[in-house]
Every structure is written in structure tokens, then in C-alpha cells.
Enzyme design. Structure first.
Site, PDB file in Angstrom:
ATOM      1  CG  ASP A   1      -2.219   0.706   1.004  1.00  0.00           C
ATOM      2  OD1 ASP A   1      -2.293   1.513   0.067  1.00  0.00           O
ATOM      3  OD2 ASP A   1      -3.176   0.461   1.758  1.00  0.00           O
TER       4      ASP A   1
ATOM      5  CD  GLU B   1       0.224   6.044  -3.995  1.00  0.00           C
ATOM      6  OE1 GLU B   1       0.129   5.904  -2.756  1.00  0.00           O
ATOM      7  OE2 GLU B   1      -0.142   5.198  -4.788  1.00  0.00           O
TER       8      GLU B   1
ATOM      9  CG  ASP C   1      -7.848   4.328  -1.115  1.00  0.00           C
ATOM     10  OD1 ASP C   1      -7.738   3.118  -1.405  1.00  0.00           O
ATOM     11  OD2 ASP C   1      -7.167   4.876  -0.240  1.00  0.00           O
TER      12      ASP C   1
END
Length: 809
Positions: free
Chosen positions: A394, A397, A477
């Protein structure tokens, strides 16, 4: 930019211009590298994603006339105008593929590269938001590190040309013509600097800085922020599969994911304990709903030790025993791990002591090989050694900074916010490459640890070359509404066209409700109790069943199948129907995955991939091919319920479907045979996602199973859709080790002779441990006259590895 002189070297053409020097280097007959610098000599920087030793010894010729230089291989010809150094790219027959503006298409503009400097007095501000932990540091000073260049590569694209690629973004754009795109990493942007054209070529830009693509009033070009020189590759196909093959030759092949990763993945934010994880798996088994993988999202660690790669002993008291039980239930576990560490947990302190943290003293330095090795050592000791099967990387970035506030910033503002934040801790020339190096460390270190378990890495970012590290990119998300579902289809297709084969999303979207933050933008306050959300979720799962990876995930509301109803209700029954269909199609899906690895195939295919000569396909962004046979048409509009369980009236239960020309098509659900080159209104009630099969398809279909490794005494069905000759290569191996790299796999070529109504199952090639010596096969021939699938002409045979022919009247 006038050409002053040129000279031919052994492996390249060197062109000296009035302003700068160019080098044209053939890597293969179809891949040409072009470099341009204003310096006295070319840089020696090694590429982060181009494989070593890919430059072959290629014969090329150089000719000229009064105003033009011609560089040629057997496949590609580049014409260089002497007065302007403008390039025109052609195939070997002289057909123009694309060209630069007549005044020339390459520009380098000097720019200062500013480097922040941190010292022992640097203050760190630790925060948390819905996207995880964050750490900010103010540098003690800033210095000029070097002079680099903005680069600009311009083109004159044809009016009838479509462009795809650049990764997965959030706008829902498929054909990039007439648009612009900012290429930097953030939660819902995954960058791949690869552009592919329906004219039969691709461009790979070897840059890791922020980039811009434009084809609008400002021009038609690719722009990079910080590079020492211009460096790119021109790849000729002309077919898309050939372009992807060239890309993977250049940047690395995609390893084969384990067979279980193509089953159903159950996830949510979040399962909190050992008992809960196991209870969910048992519930799936008791209900006889197929499942292969369950996911443990963030906070597997103790308390606030964010990014610690070990289990909380209170909630996971015996992780080894937990993993043994999960495996006994024929399931696997994926665990979320993060590149950011804070609050002085053991992993954090160890990284700090070695000096392996970036300027915020929280994110580890993935560009440092020793730091990557330590990251794996921690992962192995805390998780992998207990039997954990897969990684959810996760927040790869790691420096986005716009996930706050009630109003979404404007695109240009988001660009500055996020890239400026990344430049605080990473070299500006490398801000897009963090995920690539992070994936590299996990892959290489797990491979060194064992070859018995294939690497699986679900990650939120992407970059060129990342496919060689067994990375699966998901789209971030996203929010639960119909517009997002529509957009995701094009987003995934633009990822897959770049040569990155494995992409997925959160089925049902991550954010379901609507809250104050701009990104928490779902339409369903009551979650899975809202009939409107149940309808959206069913449609999303129908689509997800035909993605490379089939994964449910999100926050706000549970995601297990039984949360959407009980057996006998339309939502529950339809969800189960499509999960079971996914498992029945596993022989087809796993074979296609084998082609991805062995033949550089692409599983998820924009229509132009297979129907490049049908201009009507170029802008179809809500349909795609899944492998060679299935035309997938997700339903992206509500037909039954609005949000708040408000029943809708008078909405037709149909969706428009374009059937590409040059083929006939079969309705998978009814076996109705239809001509291509037409748009139809397809049945699309709740139970039906329109699904069509191309004539000439051979589709292997397995029995009902509960997990991918389950053995069944039921026969393998080979379904033939007549109307054209067809072939299929059935692929099998052990499923979860790297023995296939040693040649331990088997293929069975299958052919359909349409004129003679004959199916030939060729002799099996190869073998592997545990391979069945014989297979019961049910051959089903569909010709469009049947009333339901599987009810065409049928014959049963036993296949023992020798050639077998089956003829139908």
C-alpha cells in the site's frame, strides 16, 4: 535545428546538429532508441527499467539525398530532414506511421535541480489521515544540485489515429486524442510512460520525472520535468500484441502469478484478528462459495507502530498456527505492508540506525539496494517466515499531500501539491520510480529466499518494467457511484495496453458513503443495506469477474457475499453465479495467464487490440476483450434502484453493445449467433452482464470447484463456437512455484476445422510433477441453434496425451 554532419558507427547513427547531438540506435529490427543531448557527450546513467543486454547486433543502412537522411532496418525507416532534424517514422514499405512537426520535434530547456538538505536538527511532523501515516520534514536549506533539462518531444498525429496508454488514471479517458494528462504518482494515478497507437507503433520514454502528455490547443507532445537528456524508444508492431512483445523484450517479461491468485479475493477495511480471518473463510466454505485469498489490511502490527512488519501478539497470538489453518482450509493470506514507518517501532529504529530512511525519517529509501534488502529481512522475519502468501504494498506513491479538505483541488493544483511534496524527499528526476524499486526489492529478495512460492505484490502504483516483479496494480481508493464504475473500465484498459498485464480495482469501490473530505464521495450512506448499493455492487462484481485479478475491497460497509442478502435473493444469487462462473473459466484464464508469461500476451484488451482495422472500435471505452474469446460489456447505469433504496420505474433492462466487424458473435447466455459490425440492444437484467464469444473460439471450461487447487472427477468441457477455424493452447503447470521456468509445464494445442466440423486435440507437449496422465473431456459444439449454453452437440472422450480427433456431423 540544422544537421551539420553525421557519421555511422558500428551500432548507431550519430547526428551532429547546430544545437546538440542525436544518436539513433537499433536495439532490434523493430525497436529503435533515440537519444538527444546538448552536452558534449551522452550520459552514462543506467536505465531503471530497460533490461541489460537488450541491444542486439542489428544491420542498418544510412542513405541520403540533397535534403534528407534515411536510417533503415528491415522493419523501420526513419527520415531525418537536414534543415530541421525533423523525424518521420515509417515502416519498411515507406508508409508513414507518425512524424514530428516540420520545424523539428525535440526541445531541451535547461533547468536547475534543487536539492533539499536535512540535518540532525530537522523537525519531523507526524500525522495520520484516511490514507495512512504521513511524516513531513522542513529542510535546513536547499541547494542547486545540478543543471538538467525539461524535454519536449512533439508529434503530428493523424486525424484517424487513436492513442492509448500512459497508465491508469481517474478520468475514464480511453482514446487520449484531444486530451491532456499529467503523469505523476498519487492515490488514483498509476503512471507508465508508454504510448501506443492504432497506426502500429509505441513510444517508451525513459524518464522517471513528472511528465505531461498533450494533444490539445497547447500542442501534441510528451514533456518531462527533469532529465539529463532526451531518451526514448520507438517500437514498431504493427499489431498491438507485437508492440507489447517489444515492450516486454525491452523492459522484462511478466512472471506467472500463482494459480490461486486468479480465484476470488475477499478483502475489506478491515479484518482485525486471527479469529475473524478464519471465521470468514469457514463461512465461505460452509456456504460453498468459492474463495482462494483473504486479505489482512493495515494495522496487523501492534498499536500505533505504523509500518511495522509483524503481527500484533494480542490479536494474532500464533501466526504460524493461523497460517497453517488458513492453508488447511485451502485459502491463502495477503498482508498489507507499507514503505513508511513511524513511532519508533523495531523496524523503524533498525532502518534509522542503518541510515536507510529518506529526509522525513519515516519512508525507507527504496532506491538503495541495501535498504531494500533490510526491508525484506524485516518482512521475512515478521510475516513471510510464518507462511504469509502475498503482499499488499500500500501507499507506494509515498508523498502525496492533497488527501484533505472538503473541495478537490484543481488538476494543476494537485499536480503541484503532490510533485512538490515528492521532491522534498526524492530527486526530482526520480519521483515516479519509487514503486518500481520497491517492487524490485520484494521480488528479488523473495525469489532468493525460496522458489517454492510465487511472488504476488498488489500495489497502488506502477511504472514501466514493474511487470517483471510480479506486481498487480490496483486503481486506488475510488468512490462508490456509477460514474466511477464507468471510468474504471477505460482506466484499466489504458494500463493493460502499456504492457503491464495485471490490473484490478476495489469491487464496490473503497469509499461507499459521502463524508466531508472530497475523496469520500460515495452515494450510499447505508452501505450494503441500501438496495441501490447492492445493485451497483452486483454490477461491479460482474465486471470484476472478467478482470485479471478478481478482488472485493473497501471501507464503510462489509463486503462478504452474504451481506448483500441470503440464498434465494437476486443479489446474493447473482453474486454467487458470477463467482462460480469465474472458477469454471479458470482453465481458460490460467491458460491465458500462461500466454502472458510465455508469449507476452495481454489478457485485458481494448477492442482496437484485436480489431485495429475497425475504426468504430477506437473510442469504445466500456467494452473490451478478455483473452481471445470473450467480449465483456459491463452494465454501468442503474436499472432497478437509486441510492436510498428508491425503486426506479420504466428503465429498460438493456445496454447498447457494439459487436466488432470481421467476426460473428455468440451470446454466451443464449447461444444466439449475431453478425459483427453492428450495435445491438443486449439483455442486461440484474442477473445478466452482456457477454459475447467470438466465432471460432475454443473455450476450456472446468467443473464447479471451491478453490483453484480442488480436484474434481467431472470432465473438462471444451466448448467450440463455430463459424470460423480456431485454435487454443491449453496451459498447465504446478500452480505455485517457479519450476515452469525450468520447462516444467505442459501445453495442449487444440484446433477446430470449421469446414469439416472436426476438433483436433494435439499431442501434449511437456510435463510437470503431479500432471494428470489422462483427462475426461466433454466436447461441446455451439452453432447458434441451441437454446442454452452447453446444450449443443456433445461428445465425451478420454484424452491421454496422444492426438485425438472428434468429428461432428
Amino acid at each position: 535545428m540544422e544537421v551539420l554532419k553525421y557519421q555511422t558507427e558500428n551500432d548507431h547513427l550519430l547526428i551532429e546538429c547546430r544545437k546538440g547531438v542525436m544518436k539513433i540506435i537499433p536495439y532490434t529490427e523493430s525497436i529503435i532508441r533515440i537519444r538527444y543531448t546538448l552536452e558534449k557527450q551522452f550520459g552514462k546513467k543506467e536505465s531503471l527499467f530497460v533490461e541489460p543486454n537488450t541491444q542486439q547486433s542489428i544491420h542498418f543502412s544510412v542513405d541520403e539525398n540533397e535534403d534528407t537522411i534515411f536510417f533503415s532496418t528491415s522493419k523501420v525507416r526513419i527520415q531525418i530532414k537536414k534543415h530541421t532534424a525533423a523525424f518521420t517514422y515509417m515502416d519498411a514499405s515507406g508508409n508513414i506511421l507518425t512524424k514530428e512537426p516540420k520545424q523539428g520535434g525535440k526541445t531541451l530547456v535547461p533547468t536547475e535541480v534543487i536539492k533539499p538538505v536535512y540535518d540532525n536538527n530537522t523537525e519531523i511532523e507526524h500525522t495520520h489521515n484516511v490514507d495512512g501515516a504521513r511524516a513531513k520534514a522542513a529542510p535546513a536549506k536547499r541547494v542547486v544540485d545540478r543543471i538538467a533539462y525539461h524535454t519536449k518531444l512533439e508529434f503530428e498525429w493523424s486525424d484517424d489515429e487513436a492513442l492509448y496508454g500512459l497508465g491508469s488514471h481517474e478520468e475514464g479517458v480511453l482514446n487520449l486524442r484531444g486530451t491532456h494528462q499529467y503523469l505523476y504518482q498519487q492515490n488514483m494515478k498509476a503512471v507508465v510512460p508508454v504510448l501506443v497507437s492504432t497506426k502500429g507503433y509505441g513510444i517508451v520514454v525513459d524518464s522517471y520525472s513528472m511528465m505531461k502528455f498533450r494533444d490539445d490547443l497547447h500542442g501534441s507532445y510528451l514533456w518531462t520535468d527533469v532529465d539529463s537528456e532526451m531518451d526514448y524508444y520507438f517500437m514498431y508492431g504493427p499489431e498491438f500484441d507485437q508492440i507489447v512483445k517489444n515492450y516486454r523484450y525491452l523492459t522484462g517479461k511478466a512472471p506467472l502469478l500463482p494459480k490461486w491468485s486468479f480465484g476470488y479475493v475477499q478483502s475489506k477495511e478491515r479484518y482485525k484478528s486471527q479469529e475473524e480471518l478464519i471465521s470468514i473463510i469457514k463461512e465461505y466454505r460452509e456456504r460453498q462459495i468459492p474463495l482462494d485469498l483473504i486479505v489482512l489490511d493495515w494495522r496487523s502490527w501492534t498499536g500505533d507502530l505504523w509500518g511495522q512488519k509483524s503481527f500484533d501478539p494480542d490479536r494474532f497470538p500464533n501466526p504460524t498456527a493461523m497460517m497453517e489453518e488458513i492453508h488447511q482450509l485451502n485459502a491463502k493470506l495477503m498482508v498489507s505492508i507499507w514503505p513508511i514507518m513511524s513511532n519508533d517501532g523495531p523496524n523503524h529504529i533498525e532502518m534509522k540506525q542503518h541510515g536507510y530512511l529518506l529526509g522525513n525519517q519515516a519512508n525507507y529509501d527504496a532506491f538503495n539496494q541495501e535498504a531494500r534488502n533490510l526491508y525484506w529481512k524485516q518482512t521475512n522475519e515478521g510475516l513471510f517466515s510464518h507462511g504469509v502468501d502475498a503482499w499488499w504494498c500500500d501507499c507506494t506513491e509515498p508523498f502525496e499531500a492533497d488527501w484533505n479538505g472538503e473541495v478537490k483541488p484543481e488538476p494543476e493544483e494537485r499536480l503541484l501539491i503532490n510533485t512538490n511534496e515528492a521532491k522534498q524527499y526524492l530527486d526530482p528526476g526520480y519521483i515516479n520510480a519509487y514503486s518500481l524499486l520497491h517492487s524490485k526489492g520484494l521480488y528479488e529478495n523473495q525469489r532468493q529466499t525460496t522458489d517454492r512460492k510465487r511472488v504476488v505484490n498488489l500495489t497502488r502504483s506502477s511504472f514501466a518494467g514493474q511487470q517483471k516483479y510480479s506486481a498487480i496494480t490496483w486503481s486506488g481508493d475510488i468512490a462508490a457511484n456509477w460514474k466511477t464504475l464507468r471510468n474504471q473500465i477505460a482506466d484499466g484498459l489504458n494500463m493493460s495496453v502499456t504492457g503491464i498485464p495485471y490490473w484490478t480495482l476495489d469491487i464496490g469501490a473503497f469509499f461507499v458513503a459521502n463524508k466531508e473530505q472530497w475523496f469520500w464521495d460515495g452515494d450510499y450512506e447505508d452501505g450494503c443495506d441500501d438496495l441501490g448499493y447492492r445493485e451497483l455492487y452486483v454490477r461491479w462484481l460482474q465486471y470484476g469477474a472478467f478482470l485479471p485479478v478478481f478482488r472485493s475491497h473497501g471501507t464503510d460497509t462489509p463486503r462478504e457475499v452474504w451481506r448483500f442478502g441470503e440464498p434465494g435473493t437476486i443479489f446474493y444469487d447473482t453474486l454467487v453465479k458470477y463467482i462460480k462462473l469465474r472458477y469454471r473459466l479458470l482453465p481458460y484464464i490460467y491458460s491465458v495467464a500462461g500466454w502472458v508469461t510465455h508469449e507476452d500476451y495481454t489478457m485485458m484488451r481494448p477492442l482496437a487490440f484485436d480489431f485495429r482495422n475497425d475504426l468504430n472500435t477506437y473510442d469504445v471505452k466500456d467494452q473490451y476483450m478478455f483473452g481471445p474469446s470473450f467480449l465483456v460489456n459491463p452494465v454501468t447505469d442503474p436499472m432497478y434502484y437509486d441510492s436510498g433504496s428508491v425503486e426506479m420505474e420504466g428503465v429498460p433492462k438493456k445496454r447498447s453493445v457494439y459487436l466488432p466487424s470481421s467476426s460473428e458473435w455468440y451470446d454466451f447466455w443464449t447461444n444466439q449467433r449475431l453478425h459483427g459490425g453492428q450495435t445491438i440492444k443486449a439483455k442486461a437484467d440484474m442477473e445478466t452482464m452482456p457477454l459475447y464469444v467470438r466465432a471460432g473460439s475454443i473455450v476450456p471450461i472446468g467443473p464447479d470447484i471451491q478453490y483453484t487447487s480442488e480436484e474434481s472427477i467431472e470432465p473438462l468441457e471444451i466448448r467450440v463456437y463455430t463459424g470460423k477455424d480456431g485454435s487454443f493452447l491449453l496451459y498447465e503447470d504446478e500452480g505455485d512455484n517457479y519450476n515452469y521456468e525450468k520447462g516444467e509445464f505442459a501445453t495442449i494445442p487444440i484446433h477446430w476445422d470449421d469446414q469439416n466440423n472436426r476438433l483436433t486435440i494435439e499431442e501434449r507437449q511437456g510435463s510437470f510433477s503431479g500432471m494428470k496422465t489422462s483427462i475426461d473431456v466433454l466436447v461441446t459444439v455451439i452453432n447458434g441453434m441451441e437454446e442454452e449454453p452447453g446444450k449443443g452437440d456433445q461428445k465425451k472422450i478420454k484424452y491421454t496425451g496422444e492426438q485425438k480427433m472428434v468429428t461432428f456431423k
